[in-house]
Design an enzyme around this catalytic site. Structure first.
Site, PDB file in Angstrom:
ATOM      1  N   ASN A 133     -60.507  20.645 -41.970  1.00  0.00           N
ATOM      2  CA  ASN A 133     -61.183  20.785 -40.667  1.00  0.00           C
ATOM      3  C   ASN A 133     -60.268  21.429 -39.627  1.00  0.00           C
ATOM      4  O   ASN A 133     -60.654  21.595 -38.468  1.00  0.00           O
ATOM      5  CB  ASN A 133     -61.721  19.433 -40.159  1.00  0.00           C
ATOM      6  CG  ASN A 133     -60.601  18.473 -39.773  1.00  0.00           C
ATOM      7  OD1 ASN A 133     -59.422  18.779 -39.949  1.00  0.00           O
ATOM      8  ND2 ASN A 133     -60.969  17.321 -39.240  1.00  0.00           N
ATOM      9  N   ARG A 141     -34.351   3.697 -34.254  1.00  0.00           N
ATOM     10  CA  ARG A 141     -35.763   3.916 -33.931  1.00  0.00           C
ATOM     11  C   ARG A 141     -36.545   2.696 -34.391  1.00  0.00           C
ATOM     12  O   ARG A 141     -36.438   2.306 -35.564  1.00  0.00           O
ATOM     13  CB  ARG A 141     -36.241   5.183 -34.660  1.00  0.00           C
ATOM     14  CG  ARG A 141     -37.660   5.582 -34.359  1.00  0.00           C
ATOM     15  CD  ARG A 141     -38.014   6.930 -34.953  1.00  0.00           C
ATOM     16  NE  ARG A 141     -38.085   6.917 -36.426  1.00  0.00           N
ATOM     17  CZ  ARG A 141     -38.464   7.956 -37.169  1.00  0.00           C
ATOM     18  NH1 ARG A 141     -38.774   9.101 -36.583  1.00  0.00           N
ATOM     19  NH2 ARG A 141     -38.520   7.867 -38.478  1.00  0.00           N
ATOM     20  N   TYR A 200     -51.371   3.561 -39.718  1.00  0.00           N
ATOM     21  CA  TYR A 200     -51.222   4.642 -40.693  1.00  0.00           C
ATOM     22  C   TYR A 200     -50.858   4.075 -42.062  1.00  0.00           C
ATOM     23  O   TYR A 200     -51.496   4.359 -43.075  1.00  0.00           O
ATOM     24  CB  TYR A 200     -50.140   5.640 -40.221  1.00  0.00           C
ATOM     25  CG  TYR A 200     -49.621   6.521 -41.337  1.00  0.00           C
ATOM     26  CD1 TYR A 200     -50.366   7.596 -41.792  1.00  0.00           C
ATOM     27  CD2 TYR A 200     -48.399   6.254 -41.961  1.00  0.00           C
ATOM     28  CE1 TYR A 200     -49.916   8.385 -42.840  1.00  0.00           C
ATOM     29  CE2 TYR A 200     -47.938   7.031 -42.999  1.00  0.00           C
ATOM     30  CZ  TYR A 200     -48.699   8.103 -43.431  1.00  0.00           C
ATOM     31  OH  TYR A 200     -48.249   8.864 -44.478  1.00  0.00           O
ATOM     32  N   ASN A 219     -40.564  13.887 -37.681  1.00  0.00           N
ATOM     33  CA  ASN A 219     -39.789  13.827 -38.921  1.00  0.00           C
ATOM     34  C   ASN A 219     -38.451  14.543 -38.777  1.00  0.00           C
ATOM     35  O   ASN A 219     -38.299  15.456 -37.970  1.00  0.00           O
ATOM     36  CB  ASN A 219     -40.585  14.403 -40.098  1.00  0.00           C
ATOM     37  CG  ASN A 219     -41.827  13.577 -40.403  1.00  0.00           C
ATOM     38  OD1 ASN A 219     -42.941  14.067 -40.297  1.00  0.00           O
ATOM     39  ND2 ASN A 219     -41.629  12.314 -40.739  1.00  0.00           N
ATOM     40  N   SER A 238     -48.020   6.798 -50.101  1.00  0.00           N
ATOM     41  CA  SER A 238     -46.720   6.938 -49.457  1.00  0.00           C
ATOM     42  C   SER A 238     -45.802   5.769 -49.799  1.00  0.00           C
ATOM     43  O   SER A 238     -46.257   4.636 -50.002  1.00  0.00           O
ATOM     44  CB  SER A 238     -46.958   6.969 -47.949  1.00  0.00           C
ATOM     45  OG  SER A 238     -45.754   6.840 -47.244  1.00  0.00           O
ATOM     46  N   LYS A 276     -52.959   3.758 -45.870  1.00  0.00           N
ATOM     47  CA  LYS A 276     -52.461   4.144 -47.203  1.00  0.00           C
ATOM     48  C   LYS A 276     -52.702   2.997 -48.193  1.00  0.00           C
ATOM     49  O   LYS A 276     -53.167   3.204 -49.312  1.00  0.00           O
ATOM     50  CB  LYS A 276     -50.975   4.509 -47.155  1.00  0.00           C
ATOM     51  CG  LYS A 276     -50.669   5.811 -46.420  1.00  0.00           C
ATOM     52  CD  LYS A 276     -51.218   7.011 -47.136  1.00  0.00           C
ATOM     53  CE  LYS A 276     -51.125   8.295 -46.346  1.00  0.00           C
ATOM     54  NZ  LYS A 276     -51.959   9.389 -46.832  1.00  0.00           N
TER      55      LYS A 276
HETATM   56  C1  WQD Z   1     -36.200   9.953 -41.821  1.00  0.00           C
HETATM   57  C2  WQD Z   1     -34.897   9.375 -41.294  1.00  0.00           C
HETATM   58  C3  WQD Z   1     -35.079   8.353 -39.126  1.00  0.00           C
HETATM   59  C4  WQD Z   1     -36.010  11.933 -36.850  1.00  0.00           C
HETATM   60  C5  WQD Z   1     -42.113   8.930 -42.395  1.00  0.00           C
HETATM   61  C6  WQD Z   1     -43.329   8.091 -42.647  1.00  0.00           C
HETATM   62  C7  WQD Z   1     -43.657   8.067 -44.101  1.00  0.00           C
HETATM   63  C8  WQD Z   1     -43.801   9.449 -44.669  1.00  0.00           C
HETATM   64  C9  WQD Z   1     -42.708  10.360 -44.240  1.00  0.00           C
HETATM   65  C10 WQD Z   1     -45.620  10.803 -43.695  1.00  0.00           C
HETATM   66  C11 WQD Z   1     -35.067   8.022 -40.608  1.00  0.00           C
HETATM   67  C12 WQD Z   1     -34.180   9.562 -39.084  1.00  0.00           C
HETATM   68  C13 WQD Z   1     -35.708  11.066 -37.871  1.00  0.00           C
HETATM   69  C14 WQD Z   1     -35.011  12.193 -35.875  1.00  0.00           C
HETATM   70  C15 WQD Z   1     -33.507  10.745 -37.028  1.00  0.00           C
HETATM   71  N1  WQD Z   1     -45.120   9.932 -44.506  1.00  0.00           N
HETATM   72  N2  WQD Z   1     -34.490  10.481 -37.965  1.00  0.00           N
HETATM   73  N3  WQD Z   1     -33.798  11.602 -36.021  1.00  0.00           N
HETATM   74  O1  WQD Z   1     -39.632   7.568 -41.160  1.00  0.00           O
HETATM   75  O2  WQD Z   1     -38.557   7.899 -43.431  1.00  0.00           O
HETATM   76  O3  WQD Z   1     -40.983   8.387 -43.097  1.00  0.00           O
HETATM   77  O4  WQD Z   1     -42.399  10.225 -42.849  1.00  0.00           O
HETATM   78  O5  WQD Z   1     -46.588  11.329 -43.547  1.00  0.00           O
HETATM   79  O6  WQD Z   1     -44.804   7.343 -44.276  1.00  0.00           O
HETATM   80  O7  WQD Z   1     -43.063   6.766 -42.199  1.00  0.00           O
HETATM   81  O8  WQD Z   1     -39.309   9.905 -42.142  1.00  0.00           O
HETATM   82  O9  WQD Z   1     -38.418  12.055 -41.310  1.00  0.00           O
HETATM   83  O10 WQD Z   1     -39.312  10.382 -39.632  1.00  0.00           O
HETATM   84  O11 WQD Z   1     -37.166   9.906 -40.792  1.00  0.00           O
HETATM   85  O12 WQD Z   1     -32.412  10.225 -37.107  1.00  0.00           O
HETATM   86  O13 WQD Z   1     -35.244  12.958 -34.917  1.00  0.00           O
HETATM   87  O14 WQD Z   1     -34.413  10.259 -40.264  1.00  0.00           O
HETATM   88  O15 WQD Z   1     -34.585   7.356 -38.316  1.00  0.00           O
HETATM   89  O16 WQD Z   1     -33.945   7.261 -40.915  1.00  0.00           O
HETATM   90  P1  WQD Z   1     -39.547   8.325 -42.411  1.00  0.00           P
HETATM   91  P2  WQD Z   1     -38.600  10.636 -40.925  1.00  0.00           P
END
Ligand code: WQD
Length: 359
Positions: free
Chosen positions: A34, A316, A152, A220, A127, A156
């Site tokens: 979409n 975070r 979210y 991310n 996930s 899942k």
């Molecule tokens: C990874 C690591 C952050 C950003 C999430 C969803 C999961 C999946 C993937 C999505 C963590 C650190 C991040 C930043 C940082 N599905 N970080 N500075 O949280 O492991 O997983 O995305 O659709 O369901 O929860 O991924 O990439 O956000 O973080 O230090 O600016 O990087 O703290 O340790 P996450 P992420």
């Protein structure tokens, strides 16, 4: 005749890479999207990479059952890979109704259409978030799921359970083309299902024609890194350096997007070729290697020959300390293994960011 796979959310980040790999493996692909969270960049890239200008594209919302069922009527679908969903963890906490409605209704519609069209194979994009803060690492598919910490994550878990229940409920239905009395009324048939639990998908296609296109400020890590490197963001914050890990930063299992896409081809083939051992199966899709946030940042700098502006910031909220996959089941049963090195993946992410900057 080539089998036909519907990729819902096929114009998005993972969907576009999966479409490329499916076509490469000889499947016909129908894309439904979409366009609520992407533009045509990746779908155009898919056409360029595959040299296919004729991929059927339906700009529909999977929450619209009539539109979904019309697609099934017109295309004759053998398998569905369902990506069409909202995916921002923080947003889901602020907008739970929107998340539950979108992520659940779209999947229910896909399942209902699949059941009502003589049965179908359904692959659900789940996930690693379902494991939460697991005590024993790496996690296997048997590791208990923990209560979700966001709507979210909850969608899942719920979609996994819905798929399992639909598989169970339809197991007795005859398949399409079955002539015996087992065929249920109205052309209903069995739904078979696989849930793939992704760890952290990163990187882009080696052509740099498709990749991740986050809207606004990326949540991310890797898009934030590449946008900082290109100058769109001033400084990357590494969230937390006081975790109980070797360098104090979180550990994750970063899986290359093309490797991840190949796992889908392996899973779809297993379903279509009738090699499933049970009607509903779950596989972890990761590398099995934990990498810390700081290590990933350093590897990005090294492989791309640049210095990244970053600082350590507070943790975070909601982050787990460490999670990585035991991938033996996928390795053995799907005959699939992650192959690309994290360095190559990070080089591809940077190439994609530069491609976007030059567009
Ligand atoms: C990874 C690591 C952050 C950003 C999430 C969803 C999961 C999946 C993937 C999505 C963590 C650190 C991040 C930043 C940082 N599905 N970080 N500075 O949280 O492991 O997983 O995305 O659709 O369901 O929860 O991924 O990439 O956000 O973080 O230090 O600016 O990087 O703290 O340790 P996450 P992420």
């Amino acid at each position: 005749m080539a089998k036909r796979v519907l990729v819902s959310g096929g114009a998005g980040y993972i969907g576009s890479h999966v479409t490329v790999e499916l076509i490469g493996a000889g499947y016909e692909v129908v894309v439904a999207d979409n366009m609520s969270n992407c533009d045509m960049t990746c779908f155009e890239g898919v056409k360029k990479i595959t040299g296919r200008d004729d991929i059927p594209f339906y700009q529909i919302d999977c929450c619209d059952y009539e539109a979904v069922t019309r697609l099934f009527d017109e295309q004759g679908i053998d398998a569905v890979i369902h990506f069409a969903a909202f995916k921002a963890v923080g947003e889901s906490v602020a907008e739970p109704i929107m998340y539950y409605r979108n992520n659940l209704v779209s999947f229910l519609n896909i399942l209902e259409a699949a059941k009502n069209h003589g049965g179908c194979n359904v692959l659900f994009s789940s996930s690693a978030t379902v494991y939460g803060e697991a005590e024993d690492l790496p996690v296997t598919e048997q590791t208990p799921r923990l209560p979700a910490t966001s709507p979210y994550g909850n969608t899942k878990q719920m979609c996994e359970d819905i798929l399992r229940d639909v598989v169970l409920a339809t197991a007795g239905f005859g398949g399409a083309g079955d002539s015996d009395a087992g065929v249920a009324a109205g052309g209903q048939g069995p739904v078979k299902g696989i849930a793939l639990r992704y760890f952290n998908p990163i990187g882009a296609h080696p052509s740099a024609l498709i990749g991740e296109l986050p809207r606004g400020v990326p949540n991310n890590l890797v898009p934030f890194i590449t946008q900082t490197a290109i100058g769109k963001r001033e400084c990357l914050s590494i969230f937390g350096n006081d975790y109980p890990t070797e360098d104090g930063t979180c550990l994750r299992d970063y899986i290359d997007i093309v490797d991840l896409a190949k796992a889908h081809v392996a899973a779809v083939s297993r379903m279509i070729d009738g090699r499933m051992k049970e009607g509903y199966e779950i596989f972890n899709v990761g590398t099995g290697r934990p990498v810390s946030v700081h290590e990933l940042v350093t590897a990005f700098e090294k492989v791309n020959g640049l210095k990244l502006n970053y600082k350590f910031a507070p943790r975070r909220p909601g982050d787990v300390v460490a999670i990585w996959a035991d991938t033996s089941l996928a390795n053995e049963e799907l005959g699939w293994k992650a192959e690309r090195s994290v360095e190559d993946t990070l080089a591809s992410a940077w190439a994609w960011e530069k491609y976007l900057a030059g567009k």
